[in-house]
Design a protein around this motif. Structure first.
Motif, PDB file in Angstrom:
ATOM      1  N   ARG A 107       7.759   4.723   3.425  1.00 49.21           N
ATOM      2  CA  ARG A 107       7.364   3.574   2.602  1.00 49.21           C
ATOM      3  C   ARG A 107       5.854   3.524   2.507  1.00 49.21           C
ATOM      4  O   ARG A 107       5.161   3.342   3.492  1.00 49.21           O
ATOM      5  CB  ARG A 107       7.906   2.287   3.220  1.00 49.21           C
ATOM      6  N   MET A 108       5.319   3.660   1.312  1.00 53.69           N
ATOM      7  CA  MET A 108       3.864   3.675   1.099  1.00 53.69           C
ATOM      8  C   MET A 108       3.418   2.443   0.332  1.00 53.69           C
ATOM      9  O   MET A 108       2.626   2.504  -0.609  1.00 53.69           O
ATOM     10  CB  MET A 108       3.467   4.942   0.366  1.00 53.69           C
ATOM     11  N   CYS A 109       3.961   1.305   0.741  1.00 50.58           N
ATOM     12  CA  CYS A 109       3.670   0.046   0.063  1.00 50.58           C
ATOM     13  C   CYS A 109       4.079  -1.089   0.999  1.00 50.58           C
ATOM     14  O   CYS A 109       4.708  -0.848   2.033  1.00 50.58           O
ATOM     15  CB  CYS A 109       4.443  -0.037  -1.255  1.00 50.58           C
ATOM     16  N   PRO A 110       3.744  -2.336   0.660  1.00 53.49           N
ATOM     17  CA  PRO A 110       4.206  -3.457   1.487  1.00 53.49           C
ATOM     18  C   PRO A 110       5.734  -3.516   1.539  1.00 53.49           C
ATOM     19  O   PRO A 110       6.427  -3.036   0.644  1.00 53.49           O
ATOM     20  CB  PRO A 110       3.633  -4.684   0.761  1.00 53.49           C
ATOM     21  N   LEU A 127      -0.816  -6.458   3.994  1.00 49.62           N
ATOM     22  CA  LEU A 127      -1.533  -5.284   4.471  1.00 49.62           C
ATOM     23  C   LEU A 127      -2.971  -5.599   4.863  1.00 49.62           C
ATOM     24  O   LEU A 127      -3.731  -4.694   5.236  1.00 49.62           O
ATOM     25  CB  LEU A 127      -1.515  -4.188   3.402  1.00 49.62           C
ATOM     26  N   GLY A 128      -3.341  -6.867   4.766  1.00 56.08           N
ATOM     27  CA  GLY A 128      -4.675  -7.270   5.201  1.00 56.08           C
ATOM     28  C   GLY A 128      -5.735  -7.046   4.143  1.00 56.08           C
ATOM     29  O   GLY A 128      -5.453  -6.814   2.971  1.00 56.08           O
ATOM     30  N   SER A 129      -6.980  -7.085   4.582  1.00 56.97           N
ATOM     31  CA  SER A 129      -8.119  -7.002   3.659  1.00 56.97           C
ATOM     32  C   SER A 129      -8.742  -5.612   3.683  1.00 56.97           C
ATOM     33  O   SER A 129      -9.973  -5.462   3.779  1.00 56.97           O
ATOM     34  CB  SER A 129      -9.160  -8.062   4.022  1.00 56.97           C
ATOM     35  N   ALA A 130      -7.920  -4.596   3.639  1.00 53.86           N
ATOM     36  CA  ALA A 130      -8.418  -3.217   3.630  1.00 53.86           C
ATOM     37  C   ALA A 130      -9.121  -2.918   2.311  1.00 53.86           C
ATOM     38  O   ALA A 130      -8.832  -3.535   1.278  1.00 53.86           O
ATOM     39  CB  ALA A 130      -7.254  -2.252   3.837  1.00 53.86           C
ATOM     40  N   ASP A 245      -2.939   3.181   8.205  1.00 50.95           N
ATOM     41  CA  ASP A 245      -1.699   3.951   8.062  1.00 50.95           C
ATOM     42  C   ASP A 245      -1.714   4.847   6.828  1.00 50.95           C
ATOM     43  O   ASP A 245      -0.688   5.422   6.468  1.00 50.95           O
ATOM     44  CB  ASP A 245      -0.499   3.004   7.981  1.00 50.95           C
ATOM     45  N   GLY A 246      -2.860   4.959   6.186  1.00 54.20           N
ATOM     46  CA  GLY A 246      -2.965   5.781   4.989  1.00 54.20           C
ATOM     47  C   GLY A 246      -3.036   4.949   3.727  1.00 54.20           C
ATOM     48  O   GLY A 246      -3.110   3.714   3.765  1.00 54.20           O
ATOM     49  N   VAL A 247      -3.011   5.617   2.587  1.00 54.43           N
ATOM     50  CA  VAL A 247      -3.084   4.941   1.291  1.00 54.43           C
ATOM     51  C   VAL A 247      -1.770   4.219   1.020  1.00 54.43           C
ATOM     52  O   VAL A 247      -0.684   4.791   1.185  1.00 54.43           O
ATOM     53  CB  VAL A 247      -3.394   5.945   0.172  1.00 54.43           C
ATOM     54  N   GLN A 248      -1.879   2.971   0.592  1.00 47.84           N
ATOM     55  CA  GLN A 248      -0.707   2.154   0.269  1.00 47.84           C
ATOM     56  C   GLN A 248      -0.796   1.719  -1.195  1.00 47.84           C
ATOM     57  O   GLN A 248      -1.856   1.285  -1.662  1.00 47.84           O
ATOM     58  CB  GLN A 248      -0.650   0.917   1.169  1.00 47.84           C
TER      59      GLN A 248
END
Length: 394
Positions: A107-110, A127-130, A245-248
């Motif tokens: 899963r690469m998304c919320p 996912l916060g303020s990344a 955790d990588g690109v989302q």
């Protein structure tokens, strides 16, 4: 003494409307969570995240819950659609359902924590303020930007590989939300029909019949191609968070299953449909394409063949450039318009790149026509058109 309060009244009304929208989003989210978990959950401290789409996007704190939930959640609350055939709520809800059914590693998304069809609300993990990919491209750190672009390309490849055989699942979910699955992507075919007239009217460039036919065939091959997978469609860098955790990926309001090679064109013509698109340094696009390709060869082994891969990529490259030019060219202003000049520089660079790639593959008529279009854009909006690099690479 007379005091003009009209501006203050407008601000108060706007403020009340804004506060009401946030409150409505919280109410709808609480209902969705109660239905999902079977008990009341209270949310508080709404923070407007100012989404770019039609939805009100809010970060909220979980004030009380009998269940173990994250401390904060993200809510997307949608208005009623203008066109039910292209309902962004249905597309996004189904997209998140598709990914939430996968393992956390895939899963690469919320994560979708709750939704309510009647109240048109989604509740997602926060996912916060990344920083976004766009933020990385705007910094002065070339190494960080380069690494992030390669991570994004790999993540896009993993997304395609993970969803390559899930078109039936996606379409079944979409029908449950009242949406209509679309097998064909008509925009490329429409561009093939319409752009020759625009090129003649705006630039004075004639499109040979043989070129128009090749472009039409390329658009057909994209719809008939075997490399179908889920696509967010809107691949703008601002829609990707760079987390630990990588690109989302975010914002699936246009999400659908289509030929994945259309997305790969956005690696060769980087982020073409994004209004803020600028240039990447030499070799960066090819490195991104190689990173994407390495992720999908296991699921699509035919793409290990260079002839197969380059042919499929040329089809999508043509479609990308023609489609974006059809969208924009007739709406550009004169050469004294700074915004138009910047966008014209982008179009010119993409046609010049298409000419070079087509020539390498001995698609001589496509190459000659693309070079003529690039030269005509330079003459119409120049002289001296040059697409600037992203700040990270200057």
């Amino acid at each position: 003494m007379h005091v003009d309060t009209s501006a203050h009244d407008d601000e108060r009304v706007d403020g009340e409307s804004h506060d009401n929208a946030l409150a409505a989003a919280l109410d709808a989210a609480e209902l969705a969570l109660a239905n999902r978990f079977g008990s009341a959950i209270t949310l508080s401290k709404p923070e407007d995240l100012a989404g770019s789409g039609p939805a009100v996007v809010v970060r909220a704190t979980v004030a009380s819950s009998p269940f173990s939930l994250p401390r904060t959640l993200v809510i997307k609350h949608y208005p009623q659609p203008d066109d039910e055939a292209s309902d962004p709520f249905a597309a996004e809800a189904v997209s998140y359902q598709l990914f939430t059914a996968l393992t956390s590693e895939d899963r690469m998304c919320p994560e979708l924590l709750g939704h309510d069809v009647t109240h048109r609300v989604l509740v997602l993990s926060d996912l916060g303020s990344a920083p976004t990919l766009a933020d990385k491209l705007r910094t002065g750190d070339a190494r960080s930007a380069e690494g992030t672009l390669l991570s994004w390309a790999r993540a896009l490849g993993r997304m395609h590989a993970t969803t390559a055989h899930r078109e039936a699942d996606f379409n079944a979910l979409l029908r449950r939300f009242g949406g209509q699955p679309a097998r064909e992507d008509t925009e490329a075919a429409d561009a093939a029909d319409q752009l020759p007239g625009v090129l003649a009217d705006v630039l004075g460039v004639e499109t040979p019949d043989a070129v128009a036919e090749q472009v039409t065939v390329a658009s057909r091959r994209l719809n008939d191609g075997e490399y179908r997978a889920f696509s967010p469609v809107d691949l703008a860098p601002e829609n990707n968070l760079v987390t630990s955790d990588g690109v989302q990926f975010l914002d699936f309001e246009h999400g659908r299953v289509r030929n994945a090679m259309i997305d790969v064109a956005h690696l060769r013509v980087p982020f073409a449909f994004w209004r803020g698109a600028l240039a990447l340094p030499a070799g960066m696009s090819e490195a991104m394409i190689a990173a994407w390709r390495a992720e999908v060869i296991g699921i699509w082994p035919r793409l290990a063949d260079d002839d197969e891969f380059t042919g499929a990529l040329l089809d999508s490259h043509i479609a990308c450039v023609w489609t974006q030019t059809a969208r924009e060219l007739s709406g550009l202003g004169d050469a004294n318009d700074t915004g138009s000049t910047s966008r014209a520089a982008a179009l010119e660079s993409w046609w010049r790149e298409l000419a070079a790639r087509a020539e390498q593959l001995h698609a001589d008529q496509i190459a000659e026509h693309a070079a003529s279009v690039a030269a005509a854009i330079e003459q119409r909006f120049g002289p001296g058109l040059e697409l600037a690099l992203y700040p990270a690479f200057r």
